[in-house]
Design a protein around this motif. Structure first.
Motif, PDB file in Angstrom:
ATOM      1  N   LEU A  77       0.845  -1.195   0.000  1.00 23.09           N
ATOM      2  CA  LEU A  77       0.000   0.000   0.000  1.00 23.09           C
ATOM      3  C   LEU A  77       0.883   1.250   0.000  1.00 23.09           C
ATOM      4  O   LEU A  77       1.709   1.432   0.885  1.00 23.09           O
ATOM      5  N   LYS A  78       0.654   2.120  -1.014  1.00 19.95           N
ATOM      6  CA  LYS A  78       1.440   3.353  -1.153  1.00 19.95           C
ATOM      7  C   LYS A  78       0.512   4.543  -0.980  1.00 19.95           C
ATOM      8  O   LYS A  78      -0.459   4.708  -1.716  1.00 19.95           O
ATOM      9  N   VAL A  79       0.796   5.386   0.040  1.00 24.94           N
ATOM     10  CA  VAL A  79      -0.019   6.569   0.336  1.00 24.94           C
ATOM     11  C   VAL A  79       0.905   7.771   0.458  1.00 24.94           C
ATOM     12  O   VAL A  79       1.859   7.756   1.229  1.00 24.94           O
ATOM     13  N   ASP A  80       0.590   8.823  -0.332  1.00 29.72           N
ATOM     14  CA  ASP A  80       1.393  10.055  -0.299  1.00 29.72           C
ATOM     15  C   ASP A  80       2.876   9.764  -0.539  1.00 29.72           C
ATOM     16  O   ASP A  80       3.756  10.363   0.074  1.00 29.72           O
ATOM     17  N   GLY A  81       3.158   8.803  -1.406  1.00 27.15           N
ATOM     18  CA  GLY A  81       4.535   8.493  -1.759  1.00 27.15           C
ATOM     19  C   GLY A  81       5.236   7.548  -0.812  1.00 27.15           C
ATOM     20  O   GLY A  81       6.365   7.128  -1.072  1.00 27.15           O
ATOM     21  N   GLU A  82       4.591   7.200   0.309  1.00 31.66           N
ATOM     22  CA  GLU A  82       5.190   6.277   1.268  1.00 31.66           C
ATOM     23  C   GLU A  82       4.544   4.898   1.117  1.00 31.66           C
ATOM     24  O   GLU A  82       3.317   4.763   1.159  1.00 31.66           O
ATOM     25  N   GLU A  83       5.392   3.886   0.977  1.00 29.19           N
ATOM     26  CA  GLU A  83       4.882   2.529   0.745  1.00 29.19           C
ATOM     27  C   GLU A  83       5.127   1.649   1.965  1.00 29.19           C
ATOM     28  O   GLU A  83       6.177   1.731   2.600  1.00 29.19           O
ATOM     29  N   ARG A  84       4.114   0.824   2.284  1.00 27.75           N
ATOM     30  CA  ARG A  84       4.274  -0.162   3.353  1.00 27.75           C
ATOM     31  C   ARG A  84       3.591  -1.457   2.925  1.00 27.75           C
ATOM     32  O   ARG A  84       2.612  -1.431   2.170  1.00 27.75           O
ATOM     33  N   VAL A  85       4.115  -2.575   3.441  1.00 27.59           N
ATOM     34  CA  VAL A  85       3.580  -3.893   3.118  1.00 27.59           C
ATOM     35  C   VAL A  85       2.763  -4.365   4.310  1.00 27.59           C
ATOM     36  O   VAL A  85       3.199  -4.281   5.463  1.00 27.59           O
ATOM     37  N   LEU A  86       1.552  -4.893   4.031  1.00 27.20           N
ATOM     38  CA  LEU A  86       0.683  -5.350   5.109  1.00 27.20           C
ATOM     39  C   LEU A  86      -0.077  -6.591   4.665  1.00 27.20           C
ATOM     40  O   LEU A  86      -0.137  -6.915   3.488  1.00 27.20           O
ATOM     41  N   ARG A  87      -0.665  -7.259   5.651  1.00 22.30           N
ATOM     42  CA  ARG A  87      -1.514  -8.417   5.382  1.00 22.30           C
ATOM     43  C   ARG A  87      -2.922  -8.062   5.796  1.00 22.30           C
ATOM     44  O   ARG A  87      -3.142  -7.397   6.801  1.00 22.30           O
ATOM     45  N   THR A  88      -3.901  -8.542   5.021  1.00 24.22           N
ATOM     46  CA  THR A  88      -5.280  -8.155   5.271  1.00 24.22           C
ATOM     47  C   THR A  88      -6.231  -9.286   4.919  1.00 24.22           C
ATOM     48  O   THR A  88      -5.929 -10.136   4.071  1.00 24.22           O
ATOM     49  N   TRP A  89      -7.382  -9.274   5.592  1.00 23.88           N
ATOM     50  CA  TRP A  89      -8.468 -10.193   5.278  1.00 23.88           C
ATOM     51  C   TRP A  89      -9.487  -9.531   4.346  1.00 23.88           C
ATOM     52  O   TRP A  89     -10.455 -10.175   3.939  1.00 23.88           O
ATOM     53  N   ALA A  90      -9.254  -8.225   4.016  1.00 16.46           N
ATOM     54  CA  ALA A  90     -10.225  -7.494   3.193  1.00 16.46           C
ATOM     55  C   ALA A  90     -10.375  -8.150   1.828  1.00 16.46           C
ATOM     56  O   ALA A  90      -9.425  -8.685   1.258  1.00 16.46           O
ATOM     57  N   ARG A  91     -11.631  -8.077   1.311  1.00 19.64           N
ATOM     58  CA  ARG A  91     -11.896  -8.718   0.025  1.00 19.64           C
ATOM     59  C   ARG A  91     -11.598  -7.789  -1.154  1.00 19.64           C
ATOM     60  O   ARG A  91     -11.242  -8.256  -2.227  1.00 19.64           O
ATOM     61  N   GLU A 118      -2.197   2.029  -4.770  1.00 10.41           N
ATOM     62  CA  GLU A 118      -1.645   3.379  -4.589  1.00 10.41           C
ATOM     63  C   GLU A 118      -2.768   4.391  -4.430  1.00 10.41           C
ATOM     64  O   GLU A 118      -3.753   4.370  -5.181  1.00 10.41           O
ATOM     65  N   ILE A 119      -2.604   5.285  -3.451  1.00  9.86           N
ATOM     66  CA  ILE A 119      -3.536   6.394  -3.245  1.00  9.86           C
ATOM     67  C   ILE A 119      -2.812   7.683  -3.613  1.00  9.86           C
ATOM     68  O   ILE A 119      -1.778   8.013  -3.032  1.00  9.86           O
ATOM     69  N   ARG A 120      -3.359   8.393  -4.600  1.00  9.89           N
ATOM     70  CA  ARG A 120      -2.775   9.658  -5.053  1.00  9.89           C
ATOM     71  C   ARG A 120      -3.629  10.801  -4.514  1.00  9.89           C
ATOM     72  O   ARG A 120      -4.790  10.955  -4.902  1.00  9.89           O
ATOM     73  N   ARG A 121      -3.042  11.576  -3.623  1.00 10.70           N
ATOM     74  CA  ARG A 121      -3.767  12.674  -3.001  1.00 10.70           C
ATOM     75  C   ARG A 121      -3.876  13.869  -3.953  1.00 10.70           C
ATOM     76  O   ARG A 121      -2.905  14.242  -4.619  1.00 10.70           O
TER      77      ARG A 121
END
Length: 334
Positions: A49-63, A97-100
């Protein structure tokens, strides 16, 4: 002997039952662990997940991505973009990616428009705002610059037109000496005529205001005709049997006045030969010869005596009435 064998057999059967139960429990636990591992790996996804140019790796149960953002507490604002779209199902290893968006101001065509867009080029931002650019239009800042928060984009509409005008050409004045004319007298020999010239300009307008005019071509449609003036050079004349020299001659409108009881502007008592003049035309004290009047001197002024007007002194009211108003030639003597 039979009792011992029976006891041995019973013990052997008990050991077999315990071994079977252990093996069954082991297999059951392995099956449960494998199922749990499969279920976990199937539903628990690894996402970048990349937000405002910062990227992090995560685990999720979201569909899908919408659930992912809700799960992470991420709020979207007007103009923000999500890539891929919010409805996209999540898959392991996916990058989101989220582009603000940033707020910008556009000044174009006399109007101000505020909007939120993700950072992009100035040209792309104008296209998103529905503002078309002409080939000559100027954009400040440049079209390829990346927009940022609070930026102002100014569109200058540039248009180039060709204008054709017909302009007058001034004629020149030719002054020719004429010894038959008195000095100060002129005579029109040939009247001047203006010419006509066609001129083509390239005119540049910015937002409807002319900023540059360039000459393209000039064509003379009609040549000007010079004006010819004869200029008198004669400086001596004979009047009443006398020859006298003069500095110049002028035509003047002459009226007459008589005794008023007042002295002249120069302090003299008015008499025949006293002439009122405009000092800016004829200096006071000048000796004069006036046709139809004779010799005189500029000694007085009058409120109505301006320009080429003079007022000659006569001895009586009757004489002034007979004089009336006439056009005379005035010689300013040397």
């Amino acid at each position: 002997m039979d009792g011992w064998i029976t006891t041995w057999r019973q013990k052997k059967q008990a050991r077999s039952r315990r071994r079977f139960f252990f093996l069954f429990l082991l297999v059951f636990l392995l099956l449960v662990a494998g199922t749990a591992w499969g279920v976990t790996n199937f539903g628990w996804r690894k996402i970048a997940l990349k937000v405002d140019g910062e990227e992090r790796v995560l685990r999720t149960w979201a569909r899908d991505i919408r659930q992912l953002l809700e799960e992470q507490g991420i709020t979207l604002y007007p103009g923000d973009e999500v890539v891929p779209s919010l409805q996209t199902p999540l898959a392991g290893g996916m990058a989101v990616e989220i582009r603000r968006a940033v707020e910008i101001t556009i000044l174009a065509d006399g109007r101000e428009k505020r909007l939120r867009l993700v950072p992009t080029t100035v040209e792309a931002a104008l296209a998103r705002a529905g503002i078309a650019l002409g080939p000559e239009d100027r954009v400040e800042p440049g079209r390829e610059r990346i927009i940022g928060q609070g930026d102002t984009i100014r569109v200058v509409r540039v248009a180039t037109k060709t204008e054709t005008v017909e302009e007058e050409l001034a004629y020149r004045v030719v002054r020719r000496p004429d010894p038959q004319l008195e000095k100060g007298i002129t005579r029109l020999v040939q009247r001047g005529q203006k010419g006509i010239q066609r001129t083509e300009y390239r005119v540049t307008y910015e937002d409807g205001r002319e900023v540059k005019r360039e000459l393209v071509s000039q064509t003379v449609l009609k040549e000007p005709v010079a004006e010819v003036v004869a200029v008198g050079t004669l400086s001596k004349v004979s009047r009443g049997g006398r020859v006298f020299g003069f500095r110049r001659v002028l035509w003047a409108t002459a009226t007459a006045y008589t005794h008023t009881g007042r002295r002249t502007a120069t302090g003299t008592v008015p008499r025949v030969g006293t002439v009122a003049v405009d000092p800016s035309v004829i200096p006071l004290g000048s000796r004069l010869y006036i046709e139809g009047y004779g010799y005189g001197r500029a000694e007085d002024v009058g409120s109505s005596i301006k320009g080429d007007r003079i007022d000659v002194f006569l001895d009586s009211e009757e004489a002034t009435r007979r004089w009336g108003v006439r056009r005379v030639k005035v010689y300013v003597l040397e």
